[in-house]
Design a protein around this motif. Structure first.
Motif, mmCIF file in Angstrom:
data_model
loop_
_atom_site.group_PDB
_atom_site.id
_atom_site.type_symbol
_atom_site.label_atom_id
_atom_site.label_comp_id
_atom_site.label_asym_id
_atom_site.label_seq_id
_atom_site.Cartn_x
_atom_site.Cartn_y
_atom_site.Cartn_z
ATOM 1 N N ASP A 102 0.802 -1.223 0.000
ATOM 2 C CA ASP A 102 0.000 0.000 0.000
ATOM 3 C C ASP A 102 0.838 1.278 0.000
ATOM 4 N N ARG A 117 0.982 5.932 -2.540
ATOM 5 C CA ARG A 117 0.227 5.352 -1.431
ATOM 6 C C ARG A 117 -1.225 5.189 -1.863
ATOM 7 N N TRP A 118 -1.858 4.147 -1.376
ATOM 8 C CA TRP A 118 -3.274 3.966 -1.670
ATOM 9 C C TRP A 118 -3.893 3.102 -0.579
ATOM 10 N N SER A 119 -5.210 3.153 -0.487
ATOM 11 C CA SER A 119 -5.949 2.290 0.434
ATOM 12 C C SER A 119 -7.279 1.943 -0.220
ATOM 13 N N GLN A 158 -10.164 4.539 -0.379
ATOM 14 C CA GLN A 158 -10.100 5.739 -1.207
ATOM 15 C C GLN A 158 -10.958 5.594 -2.458
#
Length: 462
Positions: free
Chosen positions: A271, A303-305, A308
């Motif tokens: 992530d 970055r990511w989740s 989102q």
């Protein structure tokens, strides 16, 4: 080492530190990655002697082509020499077409032969010649420590200008010489921006993982080789990407790169990771006509989740891009001290940090314009090329066209991995962009399902 008359000694620029470091840990082993070429097919009564004289005059014109990278006095430095002659090889051939495997083997072998960086010029020329049919294939190879993609177009243009010197005036000397460019690059390291970068990067780099992806290896030659071909976008797909980029106030490439990053991160179950990116040193328009290796490496955060939305992802990716480009003067050698495994990832031909950047290089006009009205020249690309010939390149903020961005994405994926994986990667990115264009608020958790539908996990090693 003792300086000889006519020599000028200068420190290495940040980008040259990168190449010198990789060369020092694997001498000659980086040739496939750091020998760069342009290739032209030429039909018509080309004057071979005049062509070679034009190439020699280019070496005299551009100090970078007379520059050596030497180690002495405890550190590497670059030495600009005086007059040197390039290696010129003529190989007769009976071939009337250039798509034969043997032709490509010769070109790749000639390109990938190591240079001795201490002995300029770091340039050599191969001319495949069918004299009876008046057909030729020209390959000019330069080491990346003294040249970059922009420089190849400058060099191509200048060879044509010197060749046509009987038809028009010879080109004027460059507005600035190479040593002035190097001094300007080094002076930039002493600016407040560079100081801010030094304070910023250690914590920034230390908090993130490096995502490496290893692709399939050819069972016969133990090297990942792939056929070339661009996967473009259809007109509706281009319209969708452009509409989405306008709505989100970003470049089309930022949309594509964000979809790319999501795909890599999801497949790698990561992530937060780093993407390498480079800024070419052509900020000063006076440098546009120069042959030089002008790029400054730095890292780009991704970055990511799952919670989102795609719009949120693109917005955060845009901020990361803008932040990173504020620190473009950060010397690569200092990045290596913080994150030494980066060097291994960039030199291992079967493991590479994935390049997601674009280079917006002004193209030199070919056709009858390059060598005069009697010769028709055309750019030539190998159908098969080794994985090492791909480098992470720059221009993330300059790319304008979604079509070119996807073509670059496809070619990079092919060279790093294989055709099947490249096709899946590009199809996935298009799927994500089109779905997000319908609803920019789509959750990344939902888009991750689209990624899974495209991929067979057994082809990946992360």
């Amino acid at each position: 080492m003792v300086s000889l008359p006519g020599e000028t000694r200068l420190p290495l620029t940040p980008g040259q530190h990168l190449l010198d470091f990789l060369e020092s840990i694997r001498p000659g082993g980086a040739a496939e990655a750091f020998n760069i070429s342009f290739r032209l097919t030429i039909d018509g009564p080309l004057d071979r002697d005049r062509l070679f004289d034009a190439i020699t005059q280019c070496v005299e014109r551009h100090e970078a082509l007379r520059t050596a990278i030497v180690r002495g006095r405890g550190m590497a430095e670059q030495v600009i020499g005086s007059t040197v002659e390039p290696a010129l090889t003529v190989t007769p051939t009976s071939s009337r077409t250039w798509d034969e495997p043997e032709i490509e083997r010769v070109l790749v072998e000639y390109n990938n032969a190591p240079f001795d960086l201490a002995h300029p010029p770091l340039l050599r020329v191969l001319l495949l010649e069918n004299a009876a049919a008046q057909r030729r294939l020209l390959q000019v190879t330069v080491h990346h420590s003294v040249s970059d993609a922009w420089s190849l177009e400058v060099l191509k243009r200048d060879i044509g200008r010197f060749y046509r010197a009987g038809l028009e005036p010879k080109p004027a000397p460059p507005e600035v010489n190479y040593r002035q460019i190097v001094v300007a690059e080094l002076a930039a390291l002493e600016t407040p921006e560079a100081d801010a970068a030094r304070a910023f990067w250690p914590d920034y780099v230390g908090s993130l993982e490096i995502l490496q992806i290893s692709g399939a290896v050819d069972a016969q030659d133990h090297q990942a080789t792939t056929s070339r071909g661009d996967r473009g976008l259809t007109a509706p797909e281009i319209a969708a990407v452009r509409a989405l980029s306008g709505k989100l106030r970003v470049t089309p490439f930022m949309v594509i790169a964000a979809a790319y990053g999501l795909t890599l991160g999801h497949l790698g179950r990561c992530d937060a990771y780093l993407m390498p990116t480079f800024s070419h040193g052509r900020r000063d328009p006076r440098f546009h006509q120069s042959v030089a290796m002008l790029f400054n490496p730095f890292m780009l955060e991704f970055r990511w989740s799952p919670e989102q939305s795609f719009a949120d992802l693109v917005a955060s990716f845009k901020q990361s891009c803008l932040k990173a480009y504020r620190f473009q003067w950060y010397p690569f050698i200092e990045v290596l001290e913080v994150c030494p495994e980066l060097s291994v990832a960039m030199i291992d031909p079967n493991s590479a940090l994935f390049p997601v950047q674009m280079l917006n290089v002004p193209k030199t006009e070919v056709g009858a314009a390059l060598f005069g009205p009697d010769c028709v020249a055309a750019d030539y690309a190998l159908h098969r090329t080794s994985v090492g010939n791909v480098l992470p390149i720059d221009g993330l903020l300059t790319i304008k066209a979604a079509q070119e961005a996807m073509a670059m994405t496809f070619n990079a994926a092919q060279r790093l991995w294989n055709d099947e994986l490249a096709a899946a990667m590009c199809a996935t990115i298009i799927d994500l962009c089109v779905e997000a264009a319908r609803d920019p608020g789509v959750p990344l958790r939902q888009l991750a399902g689209a990624i899974d539908r495209r991929f067979d996990s057994t082809v990946w090693s992360l």
